[in-house]
Design an enzyme around this catalytic site. Structure first.
Site, PDB file in Angstrom:
ATOM      1  N   SER A  87       8.740 -44.193  23.166  1.00  0.00           N
ATOM      2  CA  SER A  87       7.930 -43.623  24.092  1.00  0.00           C
ATOM      3  C   SER A  87       7.840 -44.062  25.235  1.00  0.00           C
ATOM      4  O   SER A  87       7.409 -43.507  26.338  1.00  0.00           O
ATOM      5  CB  SER A  87       6.643 -42.855  23.661  1.00  0.00           C
ATOM      6  OG  SER A  87       6.870 -41.856  22.698  1.00  0.00           O
ATOM      7  N   LYS A  90       9.050 -43.251  28.810  1.00  0.00           N
ATOM      8  CA  LYS A  90       8.401 -42.105  29.709  1.00  0.00           C
ATOM      9  C   LYS A  90       7.734 -42.607  30.849  1.00  0.00           C
ATOM     10  O   LYS A  90       7.317 -42.141  31.999  1.00  0.00           O
ATOM     11  CB  LYS A  90       7.333 -41.317  28.846  1.00  0.00           C
ATOM     12  CG  LYS A  90       8.001 -40.440  27.705  1.00  0.00           C
ATOM     13  CD  LYS A  90       6.975 -39.485  27.155  1.00  0.00           C
ATOM     14  CE  LYS A  90       7.561 -38.643  26.115  1.00  0.00           C
ATOM     15  NZ  LYS A  90       7.747 -39.477  24.756  1.00  0.00           N
ATOM     16  N   SER A 335       2.620 -37.564  24.958  1.00  0.00           N
ATOM     17  CA  SER A 335       3.911 -37.994  24.945  1.00  0.00           C
ATOM     18  C   SER A 335       4.786 -36.958  24.655  1.00  0.00           C
ATOM     19  O   SER A 335       5.736 -37.310  23.523  1.00  0.00           O
ATOM     20  CB  SER A 335       3.856 -39.003  23.701  1.00  0.00           C
ATOM     21  OG  SER A 335       4.917 -40.122  23.995  1.00  0.00           O
TER      22      SER A 335
END
Length: 532
Positions: A87, A90, A335
């Site tokens: 993640s 991102k 997230s």
């Protein structure tokens, strides 16, 4: 309080962000394999000791710590080693979106009409046109329907046409896992969709299962938002109080039939599961058609998807999303993968004028990174969220990004979107809300996490005991332990506890004390309801 469905977690093959981290003209040079040659504080030895934990046996680490202002490297191990960052990808997507789309960017959803009006009858088609808003709720479609009714239209003789042509028709990202298909963190991507809640989990429905009154009864099942777009295949049974509490809620591949199986005991709290839909454009059209009917507007023709509205179609109603700087909060704190992918395709559309695609979107992200001094050729990014294991990036690149964005005019909003250690409010603490509590890192560390099976990451900012701001990136791969989050936390707490001249080593906690990443496969923020 509702309880989550106990289901076998999907084997996430995800979260890697081909990190494009950039530090504008910031000079970060890597020398020794680990540590910093001139350091006398003991910090390199402290971090090396943490990374020597048995949980990382056979694993691979890319870790860099630097002074945020000067760029001086305080620690490095495998600074250029490209790993799956999950993640933390991102961070690249969100920074590029702020630069390419702008902090005040809004997604617009329109209702348009062609043909002619005859009193209360529209002799033509009604168009629902989306531009990729990942936050549109059922109530927003209700407000659009109300505006159509307020215009005086009561009947549409033609069709309801869902125009999702702002994005291409590729719904699933590169190498996303098939066993994640019904899991809400892997919803299909469309320029038109529906979010069932104010966490904005677009492309999903919430299935609630409550036990029957007595053993042998079928459980009671409800869906939010209420829609006939999905069907429920109820195979579960209510059992006596104290019996097995084991429900599974999954959507069948290629269908919108959701199977509810297993057992639920009498008196148990309702269970809730977020499940993806097949083809979100049709989902949005179905919710909007129901809203029109509720406001007294009848559409005679069928629903058609994937067709662009005519250029001369008249606008009847519009809904604007929140600004991007506000959208960053649910996106980054929770997230949200689908937000990342919508923003990626939106950047692709803006850059080329073609229907937004992952290819054009990641190219746009790479262009931003290159502009701030990060070479996109040094990473690989194939989606916006990191769900694909093809994404590759190193800690050194993330540290460059973390330093570079400090000079951007929108930095304060981006910085605010990062999760904050041990702040319980999920829209502040985010994925770190239960981590590093009772330490100098609590309320201090601001970072983005990443989690997949065998891949874990933590990158962000921390202030040490001297008041010096540090940037750090930790990317860990190929370990077999259930979780290595305690090692990340120990490094961050060590940084928060130390001074320039003296490191204060921190011992990693036992994995048994880690709630946030129980199975090592999914992020805390992805568990519904959030319990970490």
């Amino acid at each position: 309080m509702s309880r989550p469905v106990r289901r076998v977690p999907a084997r996430l093959r995800h979260w890697i962000w081909p990190a494009v981290l950039g530090v504008a003209a910031a000079t970060l040079t890597w020398s020794s394999p680990a540590g910093a040659d001139s350091d006398r504080s003991g910090l390199p030895e402290a971090i090396d000791t943490i990374l020597g934990d048995p949980r990382m046996a056979g694993g691979t680490a890319s870790v860099v710590v630097a002074d945020a202002a000067s760029g001086d490297v305080l620690y490095q191990r495998g600074p250029d080693t490209r790993l799956v960052p999950a993640s933390s990808t991102k961070m690249l997507t969100s920074a590029a979106a702020m630069a390419r789309l702008g902090p005040d960017h809004r997604f617009t959803t329109d209702v348009l009409a062609d043909g002619e009006r005859h009193g209360r009858v529209l002799k033509g088609d009604l168009y629902l046109r989306g531009t990729g808003d990942p936050t549109t709720l059922a109530k927003d479609y209700g407000q659009l329907a109300a505006k159509v009714a307020d215009s005086g239209i009561r009947k549409v003789s033609g069709r309801l046409v869902a125009d999702d042509t702002r994005f291409d028709d590729r719904r699933i990202g590169d190498t996303w896992g098939g066993d994640d298909e019904s899991s809400y963190y892997a919803a299909q991507i469309s320029a038109l969709s529906v979010a069932p809640d104010t966490d904005y989990d677009t492309g999903t429905v919430i299935v609630e299962v409550a036990p029957g009154k007595r053993a042998g009864d079928g459980p009671r099942v409800s869906v939010t938002p209420r829609t006939d777009y999905v069907d429920i295949d109820l195979r579960a049974k209510t059992v006596a109080a104290g019996g097995a509490d084991a429900l599974t809620v999954e959507r069948r591949h290629g269908e919108n039939t959701i199977t509810v199986s297993g057992t639920v005991p009498v008196g148990a709290d309702p269970a809730r599961e977020w499940v993806t839909v097949w083809e979100p454009t049709g989902y949005a059209a179905a919710v909007f058609r129901d809203a029109l009917a509720a406001h007294g507007v009848r559409v005679s023709g069928p629903t058609r998807t994937g067709t662009a509205a005519p250029e001369d179609a008249r606008r009847l109603a519009a809904h604007d999303s929140m600004t991007l700087k506000d959208l960053l909060i649910p996106f980054m704190k929770l997230s949200n993968n689908m937000h990342a992918e919508s923003l990626t395709k939106a950047m692709g559309y803006k850059a080329t004028g073609r229907p937004g695609s992952w290819g054009d979107g990641t190219t746009a992200i790479g262009g931003y990174l290159k502009g701030i001094g990060v070479d996109p050729a040094e990473l690989r990014q194939v989606d916006g969220s990191g769900l694909s294991r093809k994404n590759l990036a190193s800690a050194g690149q993330y540290v460059k990004l973390l330093r570079a964005v400090r000079g951007e005019p929108w930095f304060a909003d981006w910085y605010t979107s990062l999760s904050v250690a041990c702040v319980p409010d999920k829209f502040v603490g985010g994925s770190l809300r239960s981590r590093m509590c009772g330490t100098p890192a609590a309320g201090n560390v601001r970072a983005k996490v990443g989690s997949l099976t065998g891949a874990s990451a933590l990158s962000g900012y921390v202030t040490d005991k001297d008041g010096r701001e540090l940037v750090f990136s930790i990317v860990l791969n190929n370990y077999l332990a259930a979780s290595v989050k305690p090692l990340e936390d120990a490094i961050a707490v060590t940084l928060a506890s130390s001074t320039k001249d003296r490191a204060v080593p921190v011992r990693p906690r036992s994995t048994r004390g880690v709630v946030a990443e129980r199975d090592g496969a999914t992020e805390c923020a992805w568990r519904k309801p959030a319990r970490c």
